[in-house]
Design an enzyme around this catalytic site. Structure first.
Site, mmCIF file in Angstrom:
data_model
loop_
_atom_site.group_PDB
_atom_site.id
_atom_site.type_symbol
_atom_site.label_atom_id
_atom_site.label_comp_id
_atom_site.label_asym_id
_atom_site.label_seq_id
_atom_site.Cartn_x
_atom_site.Cartn_y
_atom_site.Cartn_z
ATOM 1 N N ASP A 11 -30.357 6.456 -33.001
ATOM 2 C CA ASP A 11 -29.462 7.075 -32.006
ATOM 3 C C ASP A 11 -29.899 6.790 -30.578
ATOM 4 O OD1 ASP A 11 -27.986 8.320 -34.027
ATOM 5 O OD2 ASP A 11 -29.498 9.900 -34.189
ATOM 6 N N HIS A 12 -31.064 6.216 -30.428
ATOM 7 C CA HIS A 12 -31.638 6.037 -29.087
ATOM 8 C C HIS A 12 -31.974 4.571 -28.897
ATOM 9 C CE1 HIS A 12 -34.576 6.411 -25.779
ATOM 10 N NE2 HIS A 12 -33.910 7.489 -25.463
ATOM 11 N N PHE A 13 -30.972 3.654 -28.642
ATOM 12 C CA PHE A 13 -29.593 4.033 -28.375
ATOM 13 C C PHE A 13 -28.700 3.338 -29.386
ATOM 14 C CE2 PHE A 13 -31.920 4.249 -24.390
ATOM 15 C CZ PHE A 13 -31.544 5.487 -23.903
#
Lengths: 128, 175
Positions: free
Chosen positions: B33-35
């Site tokens: 999720d990052h990123f």
């Protein structure tokens, strides 16, 4: 060391430790009220003063610790006359007039000024 | 199990210096999720800066705790400085070097260097400076406010004992 030189070093320490602007660091500024210091900042300031001036600061030597909880100093939310006399003896670098006029324990933070730090460093350097 | 952000201690000079490493892995879910990628941008998995700070806090915290035989409850009290200039990606090694700057009964200040080691076909590349992180730790039972905390040392948990044991460092039973 001249007092103005001591003030400049203290200012440098406070700007670094508290992330404040240089012009906020005036002699009468209070560390907690005006400059936003928290308890851990007090340790940071002590460490940085030791480095800047080359002296050692014993625990409780610069700032009073545990005074508010100690009945020897504070009763019913007020600094006692005896407590004030003891504080004066232990911590000669502070100006206690704010507590003399209003002994509320909350008022203790008013004596933690930049000027008191300069007094402390000056007295430590003279004693060395 | 506490969320550990270092994998191994590789050097310990008691009361002075500790070096630890972390291998950044694509198996770490937060990197997804990052990123995350989007219609206009490919995915860019990089180690979040806050976890790099936590990695240094764990490295420096163990060094400070080790100084007094892990009797003190050592907690991170202040991030005095954190400058991170490079990204750490999956497959990279992050190397944390923490040094005690000052130490007292009340707490300690540490200076920290974070380095990035990227791997290529010839093995690990030369370490590059990823950033610098300076921290302040408080010894909780000796706090200036006089507040009381539980007797049990809730800071140094089993996870720390496992880490130290894997790193060949003697430590008392924690928890």
């Amino acid at each position: 060391m001249e007092r103005s030189e001591i003030f400049d070093k203290v200012k440098e320490v406070l700007v670094d430790a508290l992330a404040v602007d240089e012009d906020e660091v005036t002699p009468e500024a209070t560390l907690i009220g005006d400059l936003g210091a928290e308890s851990i900042d007090i340790l940071d300031i002590s460490f940085q003063l030791e480095k800047a001036f080359g002296f050692k600061i014993a625990q409780g030597e610069l700032f009073p610790e545990g005074v508010a909880q100690d009945p020897q100093y504070v009763q019913d939310g007020k600094v006692t006359a005896n407590g004030l006399a003891l504080l004066r003896e232990r911590l000669p670098h502070f100006d206690f007039s704010a507590i003399e006029s209003d002994p509320s324990v909350a008022n203790i933070r008013q004596i933690f000024t930049v000027d008191a730090l300069v007094n402390f460093c000056e007295q430590k350097l003279q004693a060395a | 199990m506490r969320w550990m952000w270092i994998d191994r201690v590789v050097e310990l000079v008691p009361r002075q210096k500790m070096v630890a490493i972390k291998q950044v892995s694509m198996a770490e879910e937060h990197l997804h999720d990052h990123f995350a990628g989007s219609a206009s941008r490919p995915a860019m998995p990089v180690m979040p800066a806050c976890f790099i700070v936590e990695g240094m806090a764990q490295t420096a915290g163990i060094l400070v705790g080790h100084a007094e035989g892990f009797k003190e409850k050592v907690v991170l009290a202040k991030v005095s400085r954190a400058e991170l200039d490079l990204d750490a990606r999956p497959g990279d090694t992050i190397r944390y070097t923490a040094e005690i700057e000052q130490f007292s009964a009340v707490g300690a200040s540490t200076r920290g260097l974070v380095e990035l080691i990227s791997w290529g076909g010839d093995g690990p590349g030369n370490p590059r400076v990823l950033g610098r992180i300076d921290l302040m730790f408080s010894h909780l039972d000796n706090n200036m406010g006089g507040e009381k905390y539980p007797e049990e040392n809730f800071v140094f948990s089993e996870s720390f004992a496992t880490l130290l044991s894997l790193s060949g460092i003697e430590a008392p039973a924690f928890g």
